[in-house]
Scaffold this active site. Structure first.
Site, PDB file in Angstrom:
ATOM      1  N   GLU A 173       2.338  -3.314  -0.615  1.00 32.13           N
ATOM      2  CA  GLU A 173       3.407  -4.218  -0.215  1.00 32.13           C
ATOM      3  C   GLU A 173       3.106  -5.703  -0.434  1.00 32.13           C
ATOM      4  OE1 GLU A 173       5.598  -1.414   3.139  1.00 32.13           O
ATOM      5  OE2 GLU A 173       4.532  -3.225   3.790  1.00 32.13           O
ATOM      6  N   GLU A 371       4.894   5.501   1.530  1.00 34.02           N
ATOM      7  CA  GLU A 371       5.073   5.346   2.970  1.00 34.02           C
ATOM      8  C   GLU A 371       6.522   5.656   3.311  1.00 34.02           C
ATOM      9  OE1 GLU A 371       4.042   1.683   4.935  1.00 34.02           O
ATOM     10  OE2 GLU A 371       2.141   1.501   3.849  1.00 34.02           O
TER      11      GLU A 371
END
Length: 468
Positions: A173, A371
Site C-alpha cells: 500500500e 488483503e
C-alpha cells in the site's frame, strides 16, 4: 477452543483447484520485541502524544517474535496454503543500511522453516510502512536515495531466505503510506505535505522496481506488489462531482497502478513529477519492469464530490481531513458498516476487478487479493463471516466473468495493533488477549476452515471456473 458458529450458510462456490488461499499480517502490527530491532518511524510517531487514539504502541503487540510457532500452528490448522507476513526492515538492518542484524535474520529463518515444515507457503512483504528511523532522518521516502537503500535491503533478505521463498511482495500500500503518512500526517512519519508528498509515491515505486531487479538477481521468479484499490463513485452526475471523483481516483488508484502496469503516470501526476524527477522516463522503465502478478488490497469503495464550502476539517473513515482539498469524500448510505465505520459493499470488489481488466486488458498481470477483511468485536463474529462470505462470492463472480485472480488472503490472522487506531479495532480471525497473549480462534476461523476443507475435498462439486 474455537468460538461457536451460530448460523448455517450455503457453502461457497467452488474455486479453481490451484487457487491460493492465505492469511496476512505485518511485522510492526504483531511482532513486538521492539528491543531486538532498530527503531522505526512508527516507534517515533507513537511516542508523540495524540497520534494513536488509545495512546498505545506496538512495543509488545502480539509478541509474535516469541510466539511464532503457536501462530504457525494456527495457520496450519486453518488449512490455508500460504502466509503473507512482512519483514521488518529495522529488524534486519537496524540503521536501514550497513551492518546486518544476524539476530533479526535468524528470526525470519526460523519463521520460514516453521512455515515450510507446516506445509504453508511463506509470502514475505519487504516493506509494510516501518521505515528505519535512521533512513527517515536521512530524508526518508522524500529522498531518492531511500529507493536504493531499499533495494540493498531486499538483496540481504533474499540472500538469507530466498532458497525457501517462492513468492515475494515488494511494497504494501504505497498509496496509504504516501497519503496518510506524508500528505495528511495521520500515520507515521506524520508529515503534512499535501501534494508536495508526490515524490514519496515515486520513490516508493522506484524502490519497488530496483527491488524487483535485486530479487531477480537473487533467483526469485514469482514477484508482485500489494496496492490498495477501490472503486471511486462520484457523489452525483454533476460535472464538478465527477471531476473531483476522477482526481481522487487518480491519487488513490491510478497513480500507483499505471506506472507499474503501463509504464506511465496519469497526466496530472506526470506534469507535477516532471519538474521534480530529472529522469522520469528512465525511472518509469525501472518501475514498470515485468512482475509476475499484481496484488490488490480491497476494503471499501469511496464516494467523492466537489469540495464542500465549509472551511473546517472533516471526519471521514476515522480520518480528519484538512480543509482546502480539491475533493470531498462523502458517506455511502444504505449499506451495513464495520466497527471501523467502513461500508460493506461486496459487489464493489467485482466492480473493481472488472474495471481493472477492462482498463489494462492484456497488460494486466494475474491478480491476487492480498488483503481483504473487516473489524468487528466478539468471538462469535457473525458479521465477519457475512463479510468474508459476501466478498468471496463477489470474487467468484469476477472469476466467472474471466478475470484472472489466482488467490485470496484474509486480513488478518490475528487481532493486532491497528496503526493510529491502536488496539481498538479487531481484524483477526483469531482473538488476542493483549494482557495474557492468549489466542482464541473466533467463529470466523472455524467457518473459513470448514469452507476450505470443502474446497479441497476431492470430487466435491464443481471444480470452479477455468483459467482464462
Amino acid at each position: 477452543m474455537i468460538a461457536r458458529m451460530a448460523t448455517t450458510r450455503a457453502p461457497l462456490p467452488r474455486f479453481p483447484r490451484d487457487f491460493l488461499w492465505g492469511v496476512s499480517t505485518s511485522a510492526h502490527q504483531i511482532e513486538g520485541a521492539a528491543d531486538q530491532r532498530g527503531p522505526s518511524v512508527w516507534d517515533a510517531f507513537t511516542a508523540l502524544a495524540g497520534t494513536v487514539k488509545d495512546g498505545t504502541t506496538a512495543a509488545v503487540a502480539c509478541d509474535h517474535v516469541h510466539r511464532y510457532r503457536d501462530d504457525v500452528a494456527l495457520i496450519r490448522d486453518l488449512g490455508v496454503g500460504a502466509y503473507r507476513f512482512s519483514v521488518s526492515w529495522p529488524r534486519v538492518l537496524p540503521h536501514g543500511t550497513g551492518a546486518v542484524s544476524e539476530r533479526g535474520l535468524d528470526f525470519y529463518d526460523r519463521l520460514v522453516d516453521e512455515l515450510c515444515a507446516a506445509g504453508v507457503r511463506p509470502v514475505p512483504t519487504l516493506f509494510h510502512w516501518d521505515t528505519p528511523l535512521a533512513v527517515e532522518e536521512a530524508g526518508g521516502w522524500l529522498s531518492r536515495d531511500t529507493a536504493h537503500r531499499f533495494a540493498e535491503y531486499a538483496a540481504v533478505v533474499a540472500a538469507r531466505i530466498g532458497d525457501r521463498v517462492p513468492k515475494w511482495i515488494t511494497l504494501n500500500e504505497p498509496a496509504e503510506h504516501t497519503l496518510l503518512g506524508h500528505a495528511l500526517g495521520q500515520h507515521a512519519p506524520g508529515r503534512q505535505l499535501l501534494f508536495d508528498a508526490l515524490p514519496v509515491a515515486h520513490h516508493q515505486l522506484l524502490g519497488h522496481g530496483l527491488a524487483v531487479s535485486a530479487l531477480r538477481a537473487g533467483g526469485a521468479d514469482d514477484i508482485g506488489v500489494a496496492n490498495s484499490h477501490g472503486p471511486t463513485w462520484p457523489a452525483s452526475d454533476d460535472a464538478a462531482d465527477r471531476e473531483a471523483a476522477d482526481l481522487y481516483d487518480v491519487l488513490l488508484n491510478r497513480m500507483f497502478s499505471d506506472p507499474l502496469i503501463v509504464g506511465r503516470y496519469p497526466e496530472v501526476i506526470a506534469e507535477i513529477l516532471g519538474a521534480e524527477v530529472p529522469d522520469l522516463d528512465g525511472d518509469l522503465k525501472v518501475i514498470s519492469a515485468p512482475i509476475d502478478w499484481y496484488g490488490i488490497n480491497f476494503y471499501q469503495p469511496t464516494k467523492v464530490g466537489a469540495p464542500r464550502a465549509e472551511p473546517t476539517p472533516t471526519e471521514f473513515s476515522g480520518l480528519t481531513l484538512p480543509s482546502g482539498l480539491p475533493f470531498s469524500p462523502r458517506p455511502i448510505d444504505g449499506y451495513p458498516t464495520t466497527s471501523f465505520g467502513w461500508p460493506v459493499v461486496p459487489d464493489a470488489l467485482t466492480e473493481l476487478l472488472l474495471a481493472l481488466r477492462d482498463r489494462y486488458a492484456d497488460r494486466l498481470p494475474p491478480l491476487l487479493i492480498t488483503e481483504n477483511g473487516c473489524s468487528y468485536d466478539g468471538l462469535d463474529d457473525q458479521e465477519r463471516i457475512s463479510y468474508l462470505d459476501g466478498h468471496l462470492r463477489a470474487l467468484h463472480r469476477a472469476l466467472e466473468a474471466g478475470v484472472d485472480v489466482r488467490g485470496y488472503f484474509v486480513w488478518s490472522l490475528l487481532d493486532n495493533f491497528e496503526w493510529a487506531a491502536g488496539y481498538a479495532q479487531r481484524f483477526g480471525l483469531v482473538h488476542v488477549d493483549y494482557a495474557t497473549q492468549r489466542r482464541t480462534p473466533k467463529a470466523s476461523y472455524g467457518w473459513l476452515r470448514r469452507e476450505l476443507l470443502a474446497q479441497h475435498a476431492p470430487g466435491a462439486g464443481d471444480p470452479g471456473p477455468a483459467r482464462g
